[in-house]
Design a protein around this motif. Sequence first.
Motif, PDB file in Angstrom:
ATOM      1  N   MET A   1     -29.629 -68.967   6.867  1.00 27.34           N
ATOM      2  CA  MET A   1     -29.724 -67.775   6.072  1.00 27.34           C
ATOM      3  C   MET A   1     -30.219 -68.117   4.676  1.00 27.34           C
ATOM      4  SD  MET A   1     -26.745 -65.214   6.989  1.00 27.34           S
ATOM      5  CE  MET A   1     -27.930 -63.998   6.597  1.00 27.34           C
ATOM      6  N   PHE A   2     -31.146 -67.333   4.201  1.00 30.04           N
ATOM      7  CA  PHE A   2     -31.704 -67.590   2.879  1.00 30.04           C
ATOM      8  C   PHE A   2     -30.667 -67.387   1.779  1.00 30.04           C
ATOM      9  CE2 PHE A   2     -34.515 -66.962  -0.764  1.00 30.04           C
ATOM     10  CZ  PHE A   2     -35.264 -68.117  -0.637  1.00 30.04           C
ATOM     11  N   LEU A   3     -29.758 -66.451   1.967  1.00 33.46           N
ATOM     12  CA  LEU A   3     -28.690 -66.240   0.990  1.00 33.46           C
ATOM     13  C   LEU A   3     -27.881 -67.521   0.840  1.00 33.46           C
ATOM     14  CD1 LEU A   3     -26.937 -64.429  -0.832  1.00 33.46           C
ATOM     15  CD2 LEU A   3     -25.696 -63.729   1.211  1.00 33.46           C
ATOM     16  N   GLU A   4     -27.529 -68.133   1.943  1.00 30.52           N
ATOM     17  CA  GLU A   4     -26.770 -69.385   1.925  1.00 30.52           C
ATOM     18  C   GLU A   4     -27.566 -70.486   1.227  1.00 30.52           C
ATOM     19  OE1 GLU A   4     -24.367 -72.131   5.121  1.00 30.52           O
ATOM     20  OE2 GLU A   4     -26.095 -71.011   5.826  1.00 30.52           O
ATOM     21  N   GLU A   5     -28.848 -70.594   1.545  1.00 31.43           N
ATOM     22  CA  GLU A   5     -29.695 -71.613   0.920  1.00 31.43           C
ATOM     23  C   GLU A   5     -29.743 -71.453  -0.598  1.00 31.43           C
ATOM     24  OE1 GLU A   5     -31.473 -74.122   2.513  1.00 31.43           O
ATOM     25  OE2 GLU A   5     -30.430 -73.554   4.348  1.00 31.43           O
ATOM     26  N   CYS A   6     -29.924 -70.235  -1.069  1.00 32.22           N
ATOM     27  CA  CYS A   6     -30.006 -69.996  -2.513  1.00 32.22           C
ATOM     28  C   CYS A   6     -28.697 -70.318  -3.221  1.00 32.22           C
ATOM     29  CB  CYS A   6     -30.397 -68.548  -2.804  1.00 32.22           C
ATOM     30  SG  CYS A   6     -32.128 -68.208  -2.512  1.00 32.22           S
ATOM     31  N   VAL A   7     -27.589 -69.944  -2.583  1.00 35.78           N
ATOM     32  CA  VAL A   7     -26.287 -70.173  -3.215  1.00 35.78           C
ATOM     33  C   VAL A   7     -25.956 -71.659  -3.251  1.00 35.78           C
ATOM     34  CG1 VAL A   7     -23.803 -69.758  -2.990  1.00 35.78           C
ATOM     35  CG2 VAL A   7     -25.409 -67.877  -2.659  1.00 35.78           C
ATOM     36  N   LEU A   8     -26.203 -72.357  -2.158  1.00 33.28           N
ATOM     37  CA  LEU A   8     -25.800 -73.758  -2.082  1.00 33.28           C
ATOM     38  C   LEU A   8     -26.791 -74.729  -2.711  1.00 33.28           C
ATOM     39  CD1 LEU A   8     -24.260 -73.912   1.501  1.00 33.28           C
ATOM     40  CD2 LEU A   8     -23.093 -73.697  -0.700  1.00 33.28           C
ATOM     41  N   LEU A   9     -28.066 -74.505  -2.496  1.00 33.17           N
ATOM     42  CA  LEU A   9     -29.066 -75.457  -2.986  1.00 33.17           C
ATOM     43  C   LEU A   9     -29.519 -75.181  -4.407  1.00 33.17           C
ATOM     44  CD1 LEU A   9     -31.232 -75.882   0.219  1.00 33.17           C
ATOM     45  CD2 LEU A   9     -29.325 -77.291  -0.594  1.00 33.17           C
ATOM     46  N   ARG A  10     -29.309 -73.947  -4.870  1.00 29.71           N
ATOM     47  CA  ARG A  10     -29.645 -73.543  -6.233  1.00 29.71           C
ATOM     48  C   ARG A  10     -31.072 -73.956  -6.608  1.00 29.71           C
ATOM     49  NH1 ARG A  10     -24.842 -75.179  -9.970  1.00 29.71           N
ATOM     50  NH2 ARG A  10     -25.981 -73.748 -11.291  1.00 29.71           N
ATOM     51  N   PRO A  11     -32.073 -73.422  -5.890  1.00 32.31           N
ATOM     52  CA  PRO A  11     -33.460 -73.825  -6.121  1.00 32.31           C
ATOM     53  C   PRO A  11     -34.071 -73.280  -7.408  1.00 32.31           C
ATOM     54  CG  PRO A  11     -33.403 -72.055  -4.537  1.00 32.31           C
ATOM     55  CD  PRO A  11     -31.975 -72.424  -4.830  1.00 32.31           C
ATOM     56  N   LEU A  12     -33.464 -72.288  -8.009  1.00 38.24           N
ATOM     57  CA  LEU A  12     -34.024 -71.657  -9.195  1.00 38.24           C
ATOM     58  C   LEU A  12     -33.262 -72.104 -10.438  1.00 38.24           C
ATOM     59  CD1 LEU A  12     -34.230 -68.078  -7.683  1.00 38.24           C
ATOM     60  CD2 LEU A  12     -36.063 -69.763  -7.811  1.00 38.24           C
ATOM     61  N   PRO A  13     -33.896 -72.022 -11.594  1.00 42.10           N
ATOM     62  CA  PRO A  13     -33.200 -72.434 -12.821  1.00 42.10           C
ATOM     63  C   PRO A  13     -31.964 -71.570 -13.118  1.00 42.10           C
ATOM     64  CG  PRO A  13     -35.546 -72.124 -13.235  1.00 42.10           C
ATOM     65  CD  PRO A  13     -35.277 -71.652 -11.849  1.00 42.10           C
ATOM     66  N   THR A  14     -32.028 -70.291 -12.786  1.00 36.13           N
ATOM     67  CA  THR A  14     -30.893 -69.393 -13.030  1.00 36.13           C
ATOM     68  C   THR A  14     -30.866 -68.313 -11.961  1.00 36.13           C
ATOM     69  OG1 THR A  14     -32.225 -67.944 -14.437  1.00 36.13           O
ATOM     70  CG2 THR A  14     -30.987 -69.678 -15.542  1.00 36.13           C
ATOM     71  N   ARG A  15     -29.738 -67.674 -11.827  1.00 32.19           N
ATOM     72  CA  ARG A  15     -29.557 -66.496 -10.981  1.00 32.19           C
ATOM     73  C   ARG A  15     -29.879 -66.702  -9.503  1.00 32.19           C
ATOM     74  NH1 ARG A  15     -28.695 -61.936 -14.461  1.00 32.19           N
ATOM     75  NH2 ARG A  15     -29.283 -62.487 -16.555  1.00 32.19           N
ATOM     76  N   GLU A  17     -27.800 -66.806  -6.991  1.00 28.24           N
ATOM     77  CA  GLU A  17     -27.027 -65.883  -6.167  1.00 28.24           C
ATOM     78  C   GLU A  17     -27.660 -64.494  -6.157  1.00 28.24           C
ATOM     79  OE1 GLU A  17     -25.704 -67.779  -8.567  1.00 28.24           O
ATOM     80  OE2 GLU A  17     -24.305 -69.120  -7.554  1.00 28.24           O
ATOM     81  N   LEU A  18     -28.097 -64.031  -7.324  1.00 25.00           N
ATOM     82  CA  LEU A  18     -28.713 -62.710  -7.419  1.00 25.00           C
ATOM     83  C   LEU A  18     -30.023 -62.669  -6.630  1.00 25.00           C
ATOM     84  CD1 LEU A  18     -28.561 -59.877  -8.610  1.00 25.00           C
ATOM     85  CD2 LEU A  18     -29.723 -60.744 -10.637  1.00 25.00           C
ATOM     86  N   PHE A  19     -30.797 -63.727  -6.711  1.00 29.96           N
ATOM     87  CA  PHE A  19     -32.053 -63.812  -5.967  1.00 29.96           C
ATOM     88  C   PHE A  19     -31.776 -63.801  -4.460  1.00 29.96           C
ATOM     89  CE2 PHE A  19     -35.641 -66.302  -4.194  1.00 29.96           C
ATOM     90  CZ  PHE A  19     -36.660 -65.462  -4.558  1.00 29.96           C
ATOM     91  N   GLY A  20     -30.794 -64.589  -4.024  1.00 24.51           N
ATOM     92  CA  GLY A  20     -30.430 -64.627  -2.609  1.00 24.51           C
ATOM     93  C   GLY A  20     -29.931 -63.278  -2.121  1.00 24.51           C
ATOM     94  N   TYR A  21     -29.131 -62.614  -2.941  1.00 23.43           N
ATOM     95  CA  TYR A  21     -28.626 -61.268  -2.624  1.00 23.43           C
ATOM     96  C   TYR A  21     -29.795 -60.300  -2.469  1.00 23.43           C
ATOM     97  CZ  TYR A  21     -27.135 -56.573  -4.013  1.00 23.43           C
ATOM     98  OH  TYR A  21     -26.971 -55.219  -4.110  1.00 23.43           O
ATOM     99  N   GLY A  22     -30.716 -60.322  -3.422  1.00 28.25           N
ATOM    100  CA  GLY A  22     -31.869 -59.421  -3.377  1.00 28.25           C
ATOM    101  C   GLY A  22     -32.715 -59.637  -2.136  1.00 28.25           C
ATOM    102  N   LEU A  23     -32.932 -60.888  -1.782  1.00 21.80           N
ATOM    103  CA  LEU A  23     -33.721 -61.176  -0.585  1.00 21.80           C
ATOM    104  C   LEU A  23     -32.982 -60.781   0.691  1.00 21.80           C
ATOM    105  CD1 LEU A  23     -35.421 -64.559  -1.469  1.00 21.80           C
ATOM    106  CD2 LEU A  23     -36.474 -62.316  -1.241  1.00 21.80           C
ATOM    107  N   ALA A  24     -31.666 -60.975   0.718  1.00 17.47           N
ATOM    108  CA  ALA A  24     -30.900 -60.569   1.899  1.00 17.47           C
ATOM    109  C   ALA A  24     -30.967 -59.059   2.082  1.00 17.47           C
ATOM    110  CB  ALA A  24     -29.449 -61.034   1.767  1.00 17.47           C
ATOM    111  N   VAL A  25     -30.825 -58.313   0.996  1.00 16.15           N
ATOM    112  CA  VAL A  25     -30.909 -56.849   1.070  1.00 16.15           C
ATOM    113  C   VAL A  25     -32.311 -56.436   1.510  1.00 16.15           C
ATOM    114  CG1 VAL A  25     -30.878 -54.732  -0.303  1.00 16.15           C
ATOM    115  CG2 VAL A  25     -29.055 -56.409  -0.577  1.00 16.15           C
ATOM    116  N   ALA A  26     -33.327 -57.046   0.929  1.00 11.47           N
ATOM    117  CA  ALA A  26     -34.708 -56.711   1.296  1.00 11.47           C
ATOM    118  C   ALA A  26     -34.958 -56.987   2.774  1.00 11.47           C
ATOM    119  CB  ALA A  26     -35.688 -57.494   0.434  1.00 11.47           C
ATOM    120  N   TYR A  27     -34.482 -58.122   3.276  1.00 10.39           N
ATOM    121  CA  TYR A  27     -34.668 -58.460   4.679  1.00 10.39           C
ATOM    122  C   TYR A  27     -33.988 -57.436   5.588  1.00 10.39           C
ATOM    123  CZ  TYR A  27     -34.406 -60.869   9.114  1.00 10.39           C
ATOM    124  OH  TYR A  27     -34.496 -61.180  10.438  1.00 10.39           O
ATOM    125  N   LEU A  28     -32.753 -57.072   5.234  1.00 13.35           N
ATOM    126  CA  LEU A  28     -32.034 -56.091   6.047  1.00 13.35           C
ATOM    127  C   LEU A  28     -32.758 -54.749   6.054  1.00 13.35           C
ATOM    128  CD1 LEU A  28     -28.413 -57.008   4.984  1.00 13.35           C
ATOM    129  CD2 LEU A  28     -29.365 -57.223   7.291  1.00 13.35           C
TER     130      LEU A  28
END
Length: 69
Positions: A1-15, A17-28
Amino acid sequence: MFLEECVLLRPLPTRDELFGYGLAVAYLEISGQRVDIKFELWRELINDIRALRPDSYEIAACLRSWQFP
């Protein structure tokens, strides 16, 4: 899950979790699921992911259990 990847791997300088949340909502929503769930539920899921409680299957089961309208 991309949400999990964003939260755990923290690929972005900031936010991550918010990015992962936004992508999860968009995917759904692209998948035809109308997302009208309080952010508090998302925040609890994100905190659980951060604490390494659920695996990918459990995250998917959680999302399915929310029964999107």
